[in-house]
Design a protein around this motif. Sequence first.
Motif, PDB file in Angstrom:
ATOM      1  N   GLU A  87     106.518 -16.288  -1.429  1.00 64.95           N
ATOM      2  CA  GLU A  87     107.686 -16.230  -2.320  1.00 64.95           C
ATOM      3  C   GLU A  87     107.328 -15.728  -3.710  1.00 64.95           C
ATOM      4  OE1 GLU A  87     105.811 -20.230  -2.265  1.00 64.95           O
ATOM      5  OE2 GLU A  87     106.564 -18.800  -0.785  1.00 64.95           O
ATOM      6  N   ARG A  88     106.035 -15.567  -3.994  1.00 64.55           N
ATOM      7  CA  ARG A  88     105.680 -15.243  -5.375  1.00 64.55           C
ATOM      8  C   ARG A  88     105.525 -13.749  -5.612  1.00 64.55           C
ATOM      9  NH1 ARG A  88     105.112 -19.261  -8.547  1.00 64.55           N
ATOM     10  NH2 ARG A  88     103.769 -18.237 -10.029  1.00 64.55           N
ATOM     11  N   GLU A 114      96.488 -17.906  -6.037  1.00 61.51           N
ATOM     12  CA  GLU A 114      97.580 -18.718  -6.545  1.00 61.51           C
ATOM     13  C   GLU A 114      98.150 -19.525  -5.407  1.00 61.51           C
ATOM     14  OE1 GLU A 114     100.962 -17.576  -9.517  1.00 61.51           O
ATOM     15  OE2 GLU A 114     101.021 -16.413  -7.669  1.00 61.51           O
ATOM     16  N   ASP A 120     100.783 -23.156  -4.768  1.00 61.78           N
ATOM     17  CA  ASP A 120     101.538 -24.279  -5.326  1.00 61.78           C
ATOM     18  C   ASP A 120     101.588 -24.122  -6.850  1.00 61.78           C
ATOM     19  OD1 ASP A 120     101.613 -25.067  -2.718  1.00 61.78           O
ATOM     20  OD2 ASP A 120      99.904 -26.414  -2.911  1.00 61.78           O
ATOM     21  N   ASN A 121     101.062 -25.053  -7.565  1.00 54.47           N
ATOM     22  CA  ASN A 121     101.164 -24.971  -9.020  1.00 54.47           C
ATOM     23  C   ASN A 121      99.853 -24.608  -9.686  1.00 54.47           C
ATOM     24  OD1 ASN A 121     103.775 -25.125  -9.775  1.00 54.47           O
ATOM     25  ND2 ASN A 121     103.869 -27.350  -9.697  1.00 54.47           N
ATOM     26  N   THR A 122      98.993 -23.896  -8.956  1.00 54.81           N
ATOM     27  CA  THR A 122      97.675 -23.584  -9.500  1.00 54.81           C
ATOM     28  C   THR A 122      97.368 -22.098  -9.389  1.00 54.81           C
ATOM     29  OG1 THR A 122      96.926 -25.759  -8.802  1.00 54.81           O
ATOM     30  CG2 THR A 122      95.235 -24.159  -9.358  1.00 54.81           C
ATOM     31  N   LEU A 123      96.810 -21.574 -10.463  1.00 61.21           N
ATOM     32  CA  LEU A 123      96.404 -20.170 -10.508  1.00 61.21           C
ATOM     33  C   LEU A 123      94.937 -20.097 -10.900  1.00 61.21           C
ATOM     34  CD1 LEU A 123      96.847 -17.050 -10.822  1.00 61.21           C
ATOM     35  CD2 LEU A 123      97.517 -17.537 -13.184  1.00 61.21           C
ATOM     36  N   LEU A 124      94.167 -19.313 -10.142  1.00 63.92           N
ATOM     37  CA  LEU A 124      92.773 -19.047 -10.494  1.00 63.92           C
ATOM     38  C   LEU A 124      92.596 -17.547 -10.685  1.00 63.92           C
ATOM     39  CD1 LEU A 124      89.703 -19.743 -10.745  1.00 63.92           C
ATOM     40  CD2 LEU A 124      89.564 -19.313  -8.281  1.00 63.92           C
ATOM     41  N   TRP A 174      89.107 -23.008  -3.211  1.00 56.35           N
ATOM     42  CA  TRP A 174      90.145 -23.435  -4.146  1.00 56.35           C
ATOM     43  C   TRP A 174      90.652 -22.231  -4.925  1.00 56.35           C
ATOM     44  CZ3 TRP A 174      90.663 -23.385  -9.523  1.00 56.35           C
ATOM     45  CH2 TRP A 174      91.637 -24.227 -10.050  1.00 56.35           C
TER      46      TRP A 174
END
Lengths: 344, 344
Positions: free
Chosen positions: A307-308, A322, A324-328, A10
């Motif tokens: 794309e980021r 990183e 979708d909408n999650t960053l670790l 994850w």
Amino acid sequence: MAGGVGSRFWPMSTPECPKQFIDVFGTGRTFIQMTVDRFKGVVPPENIWVVTSEKYSGIVKAQLPDIPVSNVLLEPCRRNTAPCIAYVSWRIKAKNPKANIVVAPSDHLVTDVVEFQRVINSALQFVSETDSIVTLGMKPTRPETGYGYIEANLQEPSLRNQEIFRVESFKEKPDLAKAKDYIQNKAFYWNSGIFVWNVRTIINALRIYLPDVNDIFENMLSVYGTDKEQEMINSEFPKCENISIDYAVLEKADEIFVFPANFGWSDVGTWGSLHTLAEADSAGNNVIGQNVRLYETRNCVIHTTQERRVVVQGLDGYIVAEKDNTLLICKLAEEQRIKEFSAE
Amino acid sequence: MAGGVGSRFWPMSTPECPKQFIDVFGTGRTFIQMTVDRFKGVVPPENIWVVTSEKYSGIVKAQLPDIPVSNVLLEPCRRNTAPCIAYVSWRIKAKNPKANIVVAPSDHLVTDVVEFQRVINSALQFVSETDSIVTLGMKPTRPETGYGYIEANLQEPSLRNQEIFRVESFKEKPDLAKAKDYIQNKAFYWNSGIFVWNVRTIINALRIYLPDVNDIFENMLSVYGTDKEQEMINSEFPKCENISIDYAVLEKADEIFVFPANFGWSDVGTWGSLHTLAEADSAGNNVIGQNVRLYETRNCVIHTTQERRVVVQGLDGYIVAEKDNTLLICKLAEEQRIKEFSAE
């Protein structure tokens, strides 16, 4: 076998799209695609079976267009490897009672595919001539505590294949001290979870060691390949005991052999293993992502999507992942807590 | 004045939507909205003018619906504060030759709005009775090297307003040693960039000290408020010298006064200042974002958008800022390099 959830990866790996369906190395091929590629020339696509969760059927069909849709078996729930193997073994037996089978996880890495194919072909030849259960044992390169180990009886090579030995014992995932002992011993190998056998052998073993689970799938012989199959599986599969093939069969059965091999294998089970395996820059960073810039950053795994845009300054020994909408962001040394971090 | 690009706040602040249009504190109001709110009861919306870049006209109109569209002046290019002030001064003069004016940046923070309004009303009263240029001087609370300083002549309070003093000198942004000297001296104040004067005074000053720029806008008197205005501005504005009102006028003119004030002001020019100003948790973290979880993390500024999920473990003294498709992780101590980091 493609039913895992890859929770240790994850946020790159999510319940919606776990590790086996992800292009972890940024090569353009996902784990399951690389796994299928690995069997090119050994097994024709129509003889490849995928057992996965029903919710991944769309991903499997999209990522493996050459495999017949009828070869994608869908589990309504997770029951570990034994029921998975029992199900597909009966499906295969119904088609070809003489089949020889390789069981392989779909989320492992193999770097030397030529050697892999030589070993697989040799093992298939062996099980076509004997009622043996063959496990592939990997030459350990470090005291890994994340793998189970197999102790071979090196004094007893098989007469039919001098590379194959009887299994002396299976060892659970050890602590570091034990692992260090194990790798001093030439007879110890990592348990890769890759098995080779003929369909008669595995089904006989299931009849003996896991009769309740075996009966569930034997009793469904008449519906395999019909419209009723999925409906029946959805009602019957959940009744299966939740148990691994190792516990259920391998650790109990006779005629268990290990084929020591060395084809650059890893289960890439953790960010750390990815860090070890993936190509690193001169500062020891693994960067996956098209638009990543690092300043004074060392020994990090940076994993983002195309794309980021990512700029990292002044990190040493971190995971920055990183999706979708999650960053670790977390220390590589703390990655065993990712399940905690990812809990909703 | 709303034409800045806020490059030190990248990636939260971008050329497409710079700092003044951002809700930096997560309060639901952007800087420019807070700036306008601050004048409620002092200046009616129809007397508020916004000078910004043409590319921000949409944002301004969306964020400040109460301000007449005709009061939003659009610069075709950036020419620093003097041309901006010359343009709006002539526009105001055309409407009301007796106007008193407060010039304020749109991206500053004021925490004590009651005191702010008292100071503004007092200064407006003063300039309505005199041809003075009043700058608001902020009582320094630290040896800030990011601000210019104003030296007041505390021996000469104005007869009309005992809180207002003649300016002895303006000081450039100092180095730390100088800044430490400055704040030992009761006569030194931060230059807030907030000015108060009547329209006659500023235009006379522009005529004297910046005649070329002044002529450009004086010559456009006939087109103000007509369809031709923007077209003319687009062709003439770029001809203006690129110069600040401080250099062009304040440091040269006589009758310059400073109004020492203390209403919790900051230009919030850096992540570090945000770190100082924003509410922090017990570990000294400023978290802006609805779905952020921190583990063993201290003294960090975490700034993300509502829809994003962020998990941070094991960071101390970092900026983690994320917007749209860009992520920045860098040490707070290195934030002066953000321009370098953000370069394409």
